[in-house]
Design an enzyme around this catalytic site. Structure first.
Site, PDB file in Angstrom:
ATOM      1  N   CYS A  69       0.950  -0.839  -0.269  1.00 26.93           N
ATOM      2  CA  CYS A  69       0.144  -0.128   0.027  1.00 26.93           C
ATOM      3  C   CYS A  69       1.081   0.924   0.084  1.00 26.93           C
ATOM      4  O   CYS A  69       1.476   1.771   0.830  1.00 26.93           O
ATOM      5  CB  CYS A  69      -0.677   0.409   1.248  1.00 26.93           C
ATOM      6  SG  CYS A  69      -1.475   1.482   1.838  1.00 26.93           S
ATOM      7  N   CYS A  72      -0.038   4.124   2.755  1.00 22.48           N
ATOM      8  CA  CYS A  72       0.568   2.783   3.644  1.00 22.48           C
ATOM      9  C   CYS A  72       2.506   3.833   4.075  1.00 22.48           C
ATOM     10  O   CYS A  72       2.289   4.285   5.122  1.00 22.48           O
ATOM     11  CB  CYS A  72       0.274   1.958   3.874  1.00 22.48           C
ATOM     12  SG  CYS A  72      -0.811   1.636   4.083  1.00 22.48           S
TER      13      CYS A  72
END
Ligand SMILES: [Zn+2]
Length: 143
Positions: A69, A72
């Site tokens: 991700c 993230c």
């Protein structure tokens, strides 16, 4: 009588009662002797997550993230910054692609996702890529 606070160890989950005056001295766990992660954002696993949530007296903020991700990874430094600035709040992270049970348990469908809990109960969650100041404002609004 000095004020005390109960902190969960991010490694073994043990409860540690500490005088609040000792929080700035990089306190260690009385059980496993590892760092209690004050002012940090320790990485948890399925097992330590539940103990960290139930055994901490202060507000707990968990960053659910995954290596694949991109937002993230971009948010990680912001989260560490917020943790450093708000050492009385218990920040921690869990990598949901390695610990799928945790993501499923919390019904995490999008990443990154921050979940705030107090005394084992969820108070709020914050989704998406956020700045350090976004995170700090949100956390302060809950405490
Ligand atoms: Zn410990």
């Amino acid at each position: 009588m000095s004020e005390t606070v109960i902190l969960a160890c991010p490694q073994c989950g043990a409860k540690n009662r500490l005088p609040t005056s000792k929080l700035n001295n990089k306190p260690k766990c009385g059980n496993c002797h590892k760092s209690l992660g004050v002012g940090e954002a320790s990485e948890l696993n399925n097992k330590s997550l539940s103990k960290f949530i139930s055994n901490n007296e202060p507000l707990v903020v968990i960053d659910f993230w995954a290596a694949r991700c991109q937002p993230c990874l971009m948010m990680a430094p912001n989260f560490y910054h917020a943790a450093k600035k708000l050492p009385t709040v218990r920040f921690a992270k869990i990598q949901t692609d390695r610990h799928e049970q945790a993501g499923a348990e919390f019904g995490i469908r999008s990443l990154p996702m921050l979940v705030a809990l107090k005394n084992g109960h969820e108070m709020d969650r914050l989704s998406g890529l956020r700045t350090a100041s976004d995170i700090m404002h949100w956390v302060k609004s809950l405490s």
